[in-house]
Scaffold this active site. Structure first.
Site, PDB file in Angstrom:
ATOM      1  N   ILE A  15       0.816  -1.206   0.000  1.00  0.00           N
ATOM      2  CA  ILE A  15       0.000   0.000   0.000  1.00  0.00           C
ATOM      3  C   ILE A  15       0.853   1.261   0.000  1.00  0.00           C
ATOM      4  CG2 ILE A  15      -0.196   0.305   2.504  1.00  0.00           C
ATOM      5  CD1 ILE A  15      -3.141   0.963   2.110  1.00  0.00           C
ATOM      6  N   SER A  16       2.103   1.149   0.396  1.00  0.00           N
ATOM      7  CA  SER A  16       2.952   2.312   0.609  1.00  0.00           C
ATOM      8  C   SER A  16       3.716   2.708  -0.648  1.00  0.00           C
ATOM      9  CB  SER A  16       3.963   2.034   1.729  1.00  0.00           C
ATOM     10  OG  SER A  16       4.959   3.031   1.767  1.00  0.00           O
TER      11      SER A  16
END
Length: 210
Positions: free
Chosen positions: A11-12
């Site tokens: 997600i990062s």
């Protein structure tokens, strides 16, 4: 040879940038990397924090900054069609496969290249067919393993992603790559100055709202 644990969550965007730049940042050094998928949201919950994409102003800045950093580094990068997205499907797939560099590269590029929905079920199914994991990503065994890995990271002091752990030291963020390289090269600063830097007392403390 130094051993590096690379704690990451797909997600990062910063984890994507760090992943892509790691080989060049550490070029010429002797090291090995173990890729450790963990759930960033669980770190945030443990520490009582919001993610960058959950804070107005910081959200917009984050997206602008990561896209700037990508173009400055000559890396392809497009925002997924929606962010934040639920990364559990990607994290469990990585865990089920055994998260080597090829697996993580495939999943990071799935999320951060092309501008599509990173959590789309049809796309996840296609990824699973491509990677052919040796275990079922939906199995309780894989779910428990991911949860345990996240818990272990928290116990080691990990508070964000990407984090590189080596010799008990934690290096957080894509911008820590030069610092990580200096440590691996044996820079003298990572003796007493490293320890002294963390000893400053807090002069004020804010009470967290309940």
């Amino acid at each position: 040879m130094k051993h590096i644990d690379f704690h990451l969550d797909f997600i990062s965007p910063y984890a994507y940038l760090a992943f892509e730049q790691l080989p060049r940042a550490l070029e010429g050094l002797s090291y090995e990397v173990a890729y450790r998928p963990i759930l960033f949201a669980a770190l945030l919950k443990h520490h009582g924090q919001l993610g960058p994409a959950e804070i107005p102003g910081k959200r917009e800045w984050t997206y602008r900054q990561v896209l700037w950093q990508a173009q400055a580094a000559g890396l392809p990068m497009q925002m997924p069609s929606a962010h934040p997205f639920n990364p559990l499907g990607l994290l469990r797939l990585a865990t089920a496969c055994g998260p080597n560099r090829y697996v993580c590269e495939t999943l990071f590029r799935h999320a951060w290249r092309g501008g599509e929905d990173a959590a789309d079920p049809a796309r996840l199914q296609a990824l699973q067919q491509q990677l052919a994991p040796r275990r079922d990503p939906a199995s309780q065994e894989v779910k428990d393993e991911l949860k345990a890995a996240t818990g272990q990271a928290i116990a080691q002091g990990v508070f964000g992603v990407p984090t590189f752990a080596v010799d008990g030291k934690l290096f957080w963020g894509v911008d820590s790559l030069p610092m990580l390289r200096a440590y691996l090269e044996g820079h003298e600063w990572f003796g007493a100055p490293w320890d002294e830097a963390a000893k400053a007392p807090a002069a004020v403390s804010r009470v967290r709202a309940g």
